[in-house]
Write a protein that holds these residues in place. Structure first.
Motif, short mmCIF file in Angstrom:
data_model
loop_
_atom_site.label_atom_id
_atom_site.label_comp_id
_atom_site.label_asym_id
_atom_site.label_seq_id
_atom_site.Cartn_x
_atom_site.Cartn_y
_atom_site.Cartn_z
N GLN A 88 2.49 10.20 -4.29
CA GLN A 88 3.65 10.11 -3.42
C GLN A 88 3.32 9.33 -2.16
OE1 GLN A 88 6.84 11.10 -3.99
NE2 GLN A 88 6.15 11.58 -6.07
N LYS A 89 4.15 8.34 -1.87
CA LYS A 89 3.91 7.44 -0.76
C LYS A 89 3.87 8.18 0.58
CE LYS A 89 6.10 3.46 1.50
NZ LYS A 89 7.22 2.50 1.42
N SER A 90 4.85 9.03 0.82
CA SER A 90 4.95 9.71 2.12
C SER A 90 3.77 10.65 2.36
CB SER A 90 6.26 10.50 2.20
OG SER A 90 6.35 11.44 1.15
N GLU A 91 3.28 11.29 1.30
CA GLU A 91 2.16 12.21 1.46
C GLU A 91 0.88 11.48 1.84
OE1 GLU A 91 1.87 14.37 -2.16
OE2 GLU A 91 3.70 15.55 -1.84
N ILE A 92 0.67 10.33 1.23
CA ILE A 92 -0.54 9.55 1.57
C ILE A 92 -0.44 9.01 2.99
CG2 ILE A 92 -2.02 7.64 0.87
CD1 ILE A 92 -0.75 7.77 -1.87
N GLU A 93 0.73 8.54 3.39
CA GLU A 93 0.92 8.02 4.74
C GLU A 93 0.62 9.09 5.79
OE1 GLU A 93 4.33 4.56 4.16
OE2 GLU A 93 4.95 6.64 4.43
N THR A 94 1.07 10.30 5.53
CA THR A 94 0.81 11.41 6.46
C THR A 94 -0.67 11.73 6.52
OG1 THR A 94 3.00 12.34 6.02
CG2 THR A 94 1.36 13.80 7.01
N GLU A 95 -1.30 11.75 5.35
CA GLU A 95 -2.72 12.10 5.28
C GLU A 95 -3.60 11.06 5.96
OE1 GLU A 95 -6.19 14.17 4.26
OE2 GLU A 95 -4.08 14.81 4.15
N LEU A 96 -3.27 9.77 5.79
CA LEU A 96 -4.12 8.70 6.31
C LEU A 96 -3.62 8.11 7.63
CD1 LEU A 96 -4.91 6.84 2.96
CD2 LEU A 96 -6.25 8.59 4.14
N LYS A 97 -2.52 8.67 8.15
CA LYS A 97 -1.98 8.24 9.45
C LYS A 97 -1.70 6.72 9.47
CE LYS A 97 -4.23 11.93 12.09
NZ LYS A 97 -4.70 12.66 10.89
N GLY A 98 -1.00 6.27 8.46
CA GLY A 98 -0.63 4.86 8.37
C GLY A 98 0.69 4.71 7.64
N SER A 99 1.07 3.48 7.37
CA SER A 99 2.32 3.20 6.67
C SER A 99 2.09 2.10 5.64
CB SER A 99 3.41 2.75 7.65
OG SER A 99 3.66 3.75 8.62
N PHE A 100 2.70 2.27 4.46
CA PHE A 100 2.67 1.22 3.45
C PHE A 100 3.82 0.26 3.75
CE2 PHE A 100 0.55 4.73 1.18
CZ PHE A 100 -0.60 4.08 0.76
N MET A 101 3.48 -0.99 4.03
CA MET A 101 4.48 -1.95 4.48
C MET A 101 4.46 -3.20 3.60
SD MET A 101 3.97 -1.60 8.60
CE MET A 101 5.60 -2.28 8.90
N GLU A 102 5.62 -3.79 3.40
CA GLU A 102 5.73 -5.00 2.61
C GLU A 102 4.94 -6.12 3.29
OE1 GLU A 102 9.18 -7.96 0.77
OE2 GLU A 102 9.75 -6.06 1.74
N LEU A 103 4.01 -6.71 2.54
CA LEU A 103 3.09 -7.69 3.12
C LEU A 103 3.82 -8.88 3.71
CD1 LEU A 103 0.16 -8.51 3.64
CD2 LEU A 103 0.12 -9.51 1.34
N ARG A 104 4.87 -9.33 3.05
CA ARG A 104 5.60 -10.52 3.51
C ARG A 104 6.16 -10.34 4.92
NH1 ARG A 104 10.99 -11.97 3.44
NH2 ARG A 104 11.53 -10.02 2.40
N LYS A 105 6.51 -9.11 5.28
CA LYS A 105 7.15 -8.85 6.57
C LYS A 105 6.15 -8.73 7.71
CE LYS A 105 11.20 -6.55 4.57
NZ LYS A 105 12.01 -5.31 4.51
N VAL A 106 4.89 -8.45 7.39
CA VAL A 106 3.90 -8.22 8.46
C VAL A 106 2.73 -9.19 8.40
CG1 VAL A 106 4.48 -5.76 8.66
CG2 VAL A 106 2.71 -6.49 7.05
N LEU A 107 2.80 -10.18 7.53
CA LEU A 107 1.66 -11.06 7.31
C LEU A 107 1.17 -11.72 8.59
CD1 LEU A 107 -0.20 -12.26 5.13
CD2 LEU A 107 1.40 -14.15 4.93
N PHE A 108 2.10 -12.16 9.45
CA PHE A 108 1.71 -12.88 10.66
C PHE A 108 1.42 -11.94 11.83
CE2 PHE A 108 4.18 -16.03 8.23
CZ PHE A 108 3.19 -16.97 8.08
N GLU A 109 1.46 -10.64 11.58
CA GLU A 109 1.05 -9.66 12.59
C GLU A 109 -0.30 -9.06 12.25
OE1 GLU A 109 4.16 -7.21 14.58
OE2 GLU A 109 5.39 -7.82 12.86
N LEU A 110 -1.00 -9.69 11.31
CA LEU A 110 -2.34 -9.28 10.93
C LEU A 110 -3.35 -10.31 11.44
CD1 LEU A 110 -1.59 -8.41 7.19
CD2 LEU A 110 -2.09 -6.74 8.97
N ASN A 111 -4.59 -9.88 11.63
CA ASN A 111 -5.61 -10.87 11.96
C ASN A 111 -5.91 -11.71 10.73
OD1 ASN A 111 -7.76 -9.56 10.38
ND2 ASN A 111 -7.78 -8.01 12.00
N VAL A 112 -6.59 -12.82 10.92
CA VAL A 112 -6.80 -13.78 9.84
C VAL A 112 -7.56 -13.16 8.67
CG1 VAL A 112 -7.88 -15.97 9.23
CG2 VAL A 112 -6.72 -15.73 11.43
#
Length: 263
Positions: free
Chosen positions: A123-147
Motif C-alpha cells: 500500500q502506497k500510503s502505508e509506505i509513505e508514512t513509514e519512510l516519511k516521504g512521498s511517491f511522486m510522478e517523476l515527470r512533475k519533479v524532474l527539474f527539482e532534483l539534483n543532477v
C-alpha cells in the motif's frame, strides 16, 4: 615559462588519466555485476536501494528541492518484514549504477506485480508514512532534483518500466525470468534473451510542457548548465552536450523553430 607549462601539462595529463582510470574501473565493475548473479547479490549487501511505487519514485522534500533517499538491504528487509512481505521481492530490483567506491545502486518498485513475486503490491500510503516521504510522478519533479538523482531515477524508471512490459515471452507466451541485475530477461522454454531497450517517445516530450520553447532554446544557447525561470523557483539543467538526451532536446527545439518560420 616552459617549466610552468610542462608542470601544468603533466598535472592535466595525470588528472585525465585518473578520470579515465576511474571510469574504466566502474564500467568493468558494472559489467561484472550485470553478468554474474552471485556478484550482484553480494553487491546488494553493501549497496543502496531507491524505492518506487507504480513507477513513482519515493522522494523527500528539502528546503529548495526534492531528495531521493537511499535504503540499505537491511532496512529494506525490515520494511518488507513489517508489511508481511517475503524478502524474495528484493530480487525484482534492477541495477542502475555505482559510485566511484563501487557502492552499487539498485531500484525496486513495491507497487508493480511480478510473476516471480508471490506477494501483492504494498500500500502506497502505508509506505509513505513509514519512510516519511512521498511517491511522486517523476515527470512533475524532474527539474527539482539534483543532477545525480535525476539521472539515476530516470534510468531506474526506464528499466523498471521495460521489465514490467516484458514479463512474458512474445513467442512462447511463457513468463520470462530476469537476471539479478536486470540487464536481461530469458524465456526458460526457448532460451530467447531479451535486453532492455529504452525508446524515447517524442510526443511525450512535446506534451510534457515543463518549460516553454523559448526557455529551452535559451538554455541551449547558454554556456553554463543552468537557467532559472522568471519566478526563480528552481533551476533548469540540461544534460551534457554529448548525451543522447541533449541531442534529442536540441532536435526538438530545431524542429519547432523551423516549423514556426514563415514560408
Amino acid at each position: 615559462m616552459s617549466l610552468y607549462y610542462g608542470i601544468a601539462c603533466r598535472r592535466k595529463s595525470f588528472w585525465c588519466y585518473r578520470l579515465l582510470s576511474t571510469y574504466v574501473a566502474k564500467t568493468r565493475y558494472l559489467f561484472e555485476l550485470k553478468e554474474d548473479d552471485d556478484a550482484c547479490k553480494i553487491a546488494q549487501h553493501t549497496g543502496a536501494f531507491y524505492l518506487f511505487h507504480s513507477l513513482a519514485p519515493l522522494l523527500q522534500k528539502s528546503e529548495h528541492q526534492y531528495l531521493a533517499p537511499q535504503h540499505s538491504l537491511l532496512e529494506l528487509e525490515r520494511l518488507l518484514g513489517k508489511f508481511g512481505q517475503d524478502t524474495q521481492r528484493i530480487e525484482d530490483s534492477v541495477l542502475i549504477g555505482c559510485s566511484e567506491q563501487h557502492e552499487a545502486w539498485f531500484a525496486l518498485d513495491l507497487g508493480l506485480s511480478s510473476p516471480s513475486s508471490i506477494n501483492a503490491s504494498l500500500q502506497k500510503s502505508e509506505i509513505e508514512t513509514e519512510l516519511k516521504g512521498s511517491f511522486m510522478e517523476l515527470r512533475k519533479v524532474l527539474f527539482e532534483l539534483n543532477v545525480k538523482d535525476a539521472s539515476l531515477l530516470s534510468t531506474a524508471w526506464a528499466l523498471l518500466r521495460w521489465h514490467d512490459a516484458h514479463q512474458f515471452c512474445s513467442r512462447s507466451g511463457q513468463p520470462t525470468k530476469k537476471n539479478m541485475a536486470g540487464s536481461k530477461r530469458v524465456c526458460p522454454s526457448n532460451k530467447i534473451i531479451y535486453y532492455p531497450q529504452i525508446h524515447v517517445n517524442l510526443r511525450e516530450l512535446e506534451a510534457a510542457a515543463w518549460f516553454s520553447l523559448d526557455e529551452v532554446a535559451a538554455a541551449l544557447r547558454r554556456k553554463g548548465p543552468y537557467i532559472r525561470q522568471q519566478d526563480e523557483t528552481f533551476p533548469f539543467w540540461l544534460p551534457p552536450k554529448l548525451a543522447i538526451a541533449h541531442q534529442l532536446i536540441k532536435e526538438w527545439v530545431e524542429k519547432h523553430s523551423r516549423s514556426s518560420l514563415p514560408a
